[in-house]
Scaffold this active site. Structure first.
Site, mmCIF file in Angstrom:
data_model
loop_
_atom_site.group_PDB
_atom_site.id
_atom_site.type_symbol
_atom_site.label_atom_id
_atom_site.label_comp_id
_atom_site.label_asym_id
_atom_site.label_seq_id
_atom_site.Cartn_x
_atom_site.Cartn_y
_atom_site.Cartn_z
ATOM 1 N N HIS A 121 57.796 95.297 85.425
ATOM 2 C CA HIS A 121 58.416 94.459 86.395
ATOM 3 C C HIS A 121 59.745 94.031 85.640
ATOM 4 O O HIS A 121 60.743 94.017 86.385
ATOM 5 C CB HIS A 121 57.527 93.443 86.708
ATOM 6 C CG HIS A 121 56.452 94.022 87.673
ATOM 7 N ND1 HIS A 121 56.834 94.738 88.830
ATOM 8 C CD2 HIS A 121 55.203 93.862 87.586
ATOM 9 C CE1 HIS A 121 55.541 95.006 89.538
ATOM 10 N NE2 HIS A 121 54.662 94.539 88.618
ATOM 11 N N GLU A 141 56.269 98.253 91.555
ATOM 12 C CA GLU A 141 55.068 98.424 91.123
ATOM 13 C C GLU A 141 55.027 99.721 90.553
ATOM 14 O O GLU A 141 54.325 100.171 89.319
ATOM 15 C CB GLU A 141 54.133 98.518 92.175
ATOM 16 C CG GLU A 141 52.533 98.327 91.636
ATOM 17 C CD GLU A 141 52.234 97.211 91.078
ATOM 18 O OE1 GLU A 141 53.278 96.039 91.031
ATOM 19 O OE2 GLU A 141 51.400 96.841 90.509
ATOM 20 N N HIS A 199 52.239 95.680 81.739
ATOM 21 C CA HIS A 199 52.592 95.722 82.971
ATOM 22 C C HIS A 199 53.643 94.934 83.463
ATOM 23 O O HIS A 199 54.817 95.328 84.230
ATOM 24 C CB HIS A 199 51.127 95.443 83.920
ATOM 25 C CG HIS A 199 51.311 95.438 85.571
ATOM 26 N ND1 HIS A 199 50.917 96.534 86.176
ATOM 27 C CD2 HIS A 199 51.871 94.330 86.250
ATOM 28 C CE1 HIS A 199 51.133 96.188 87.661
ATOM 29 N NE2 HIS A 199 51.694 95.200 87.579
ATOM 30 N N GLU A 200 53.534 93.732 83.241
ATOM 31 C CA GLU A 200 54.571 92.626 83.319
ATOM 32 C C GLU A 200 55.870 93.110 83.040
ATOM 33 O O GLU A 200 56.917 92.816 83.541
ATOM 34 C CB GLU A 200 54.295 91.214 83.243
ATOM 35 C CG GLU A 200 53.001 90.720 83.813
ATOM 36 C CD GLU A 200 53.183 91.117 85.462
ATOM 37 O OE1 GLU A 200 54.014 90.963 86.006
ATOM 38 O OE2 GLU A 200 51.808 91.126 86.170
HETATM 39 ZN ZN ZN Z 1 52.580 94.651 89.169
#
Ligand code: ZN
Length: 501
Positions: free
Chosen positions: A268, A294, A264-265
């Site tokens: 980003h 996101e 997830h990170e």
């Molecule tokens: Zn996030």
């Protein structure tokens, strides 16, 4: 004009230096700082933040922007300089419209409330926070009132994180999404619960870390311009375009927690690493909105990282890393386990299908509080009622209910939740357009090859930083406004297959 533009850029670079220095202090506080440093660190960060704010709201910046306006408008809309002048003006007007006394009051109030929340949540004590939350609501309304002429009082607050979206447009997207999600959740949860015990065995941390980092390297996260460290609440932070860091956490008995947080990170971070170097040190060198940001974390975590193709390639390597735990677990069992859908109480632990229902509850309650139709006193009860009606569950206590998310207790009420779901919707939309351009992407993913997908995201989204607003970016990339259909088709296709619907 050259000289004025140069002066503007010089001033913005200095402000960016102060902000990035603040980001280093914040990163250090969340990773390695001993507890004894807390008091001085809070002061240091607030000093840097105040200096940056003072420099940015200096009337000299306003004068430069006025002088440069006609010049900016004479340039092509997407040129670096036109975008810089346009976006800086937007942020300057926003920053100067809020009295600095209100900024300071909110910031002090937020840190007091946050401190209280860290104790009140484990104690399950909503009442202790109630007066503070009442003040937060009052300050949030005052914040919104700094931007008169809105259609809904939440609109200015939504603008802070998802510029160009309004309560009415978000409501419409959410209503359509809900119509498609509710029957899907019902169909899935009427089936036998998936067994995910294979993920809950003992997994040594070092191997978890090494495996996750191997995957994100393959994704294209650049460790020469980043690093990963441990923290309590994972996040990504940009110290410069050459230093975009991520943090994660590991649980000994939950393989999914650390791994998917890393994926997830990394999404980003790849967004920030992909911003054009020409934008460094300006307000353009950031992702453009909470929703678009996101969309990238969700894309790499879920659309790619929880796909069957991805695991056809990586599962044998995961089995070799954890032969005792997974040697006898089939790919199918593992794939179903990481995509288990169930009704639950905690947003951050929710699966892809039910996650958006958690967000919608919070968004609706925020609007009601800001409108004045829901008081803080009645908030815990309203929360429970919505969980019963929307997810068919009631939390045993407020700790697992209204106290679970930090957002309202460490900032403002309004505009802080919609970005998660907008991001999910956009992840499906962007992915469908990447597939139209490159139908070979799924086959490449199944070979552990991500460069085509990564390059498409970089060319279409990352490199532009915040030159374009989210609606502008959607128009450029997809030829229209936000559409939910590709995301719905993605969910129905994937979960229809897993659950044989
Ligand atoms: Zn996030």
């Amino acid at each position: 004009m050259e000289a004025k533009l140069h002066e503007l850029k010089t001033r913005l670079l200095e402000i960016d230096d102060l902000s990035r220095a603040g980001a280093v202090l914040n990163w250090d506080q969340s990773t390695y700082m001993p507890p004894g440093g807390a008091e001085a660190r809070a002061r240091q960060m607030s000093t840097l933040g105040r200096l940056a704010h003072e420099k940015f709201t200096d009337p000299a910046i306003g004068k430069l922007l006025d002088d440069l306006r006609a010049y900016g408008e004479s340039l092509p809309y997407e040129s670096d300089d036109a975008s810089l002048i346009r976006v800086t003006r937007r942020e300057y007007e926003r920053s100067t419209q809020i009295p600095s006394t209100l900024v300071a009051e909110l910031s002090n109030h937020a840190s007091t409330t946050y401190q209280a929340w860290t104790e009140a949540r484990p104690d399950n004590d909503f009442n202790r926070l109630r007066p503070m939350l009442e003040k937060t609501l009052d300050l949030s309304r005052q914040y919104a009132e700094c931007f008169p002429g809105y259609e809904h009082i939440a609109d200015p607050l939504i603008d802070f994180s998802d510029f160009g979206m309004k309560a009415s447009s978000v409501r419409q997207v959410f209503a359509d999404l809900r119509q498609a999600l509710v029957p899907l959740v019902q169909a899935i949860t009427s089936q036998e619960v998936v067994d995910d015990s294979c993920l809950k065995q003992f997994y040594p941390e070092d191997q978890q870390k090494a495996f996750g980092e191997m995957v994100i390297k393959r994704y294209g996260y650049d460790f020469n311009r980043g690093r990963q460290d441990k923290t309590h609440h994972p996040f990504e932070t940009k110290l410069s375009l050459g230093d975009v860091r991520i943090t994660t956490r590991f649980q000994d008995h939950d393989l999914g927690d650390g791994l998917f947080s890393t994926l997830h990170e990394s999404g980003h971070a790849m967004y920030e690493q992909g911003v054009s170097p020409a934008l460094e040190g300006t307000p353009l060198a950031n992702g453009t909105s909470a929703g678009v940001h996101e969309s990238q974390s969700r894309l790499w975590e879920n659309v790619v990282g929880r796909s069957r193709g991805f695991w056809e390639h990586f599962y044998p390597q995961l089995q070799m890393t954890f032969p005792e735990q997974l040697g006898k677990v089939s790919l199918d069992t593992f794939y179903r386990a990481i995509n288990k859908v169930q009704r639950s109480l905690i947003r951050v632990d929710a699966d892809e299908v039910t996650y958006n229902l958690h967000v919608m509850i919070r968004f609706d309650l925020e609007l009601q509080m800001l409108e004045g139709s829901l008081s803080i006193r009645d908030l815990p009860e309203a929360w429970q009622a919505r969980y019963e009606s929307d997810l068919g569950m009631a939390a045993p206590d407020d700790r697992n209910g209204v106290l679970q998310d930090v957002h309202w207790y460490g900032g403002i009420i309004g505009g802080v939740f919609q970005g998660y779901t907008l991001g999910n919707v956009m992840s499906g939309l962007f992915y469908s357009h990447a597939l139209q351009a490159h139908p070979e992407i799924p086959a490449e993913i199944a070979q552990g090859e991500f460069s085509t997908l990564h390059a498409w995201m970089k060319n279409n989204i990352y490199q532009h930083g915040s030159k374009f607003t989210a609606p502008e970016l959607l128009e450029r990339v997809t030829g229209g406004p936000l559409r939910i259909e590709p995301y719905i088709q993605y969910l129905q296709g994937k979960y229809g297959e897993i659950y044989k619907l």
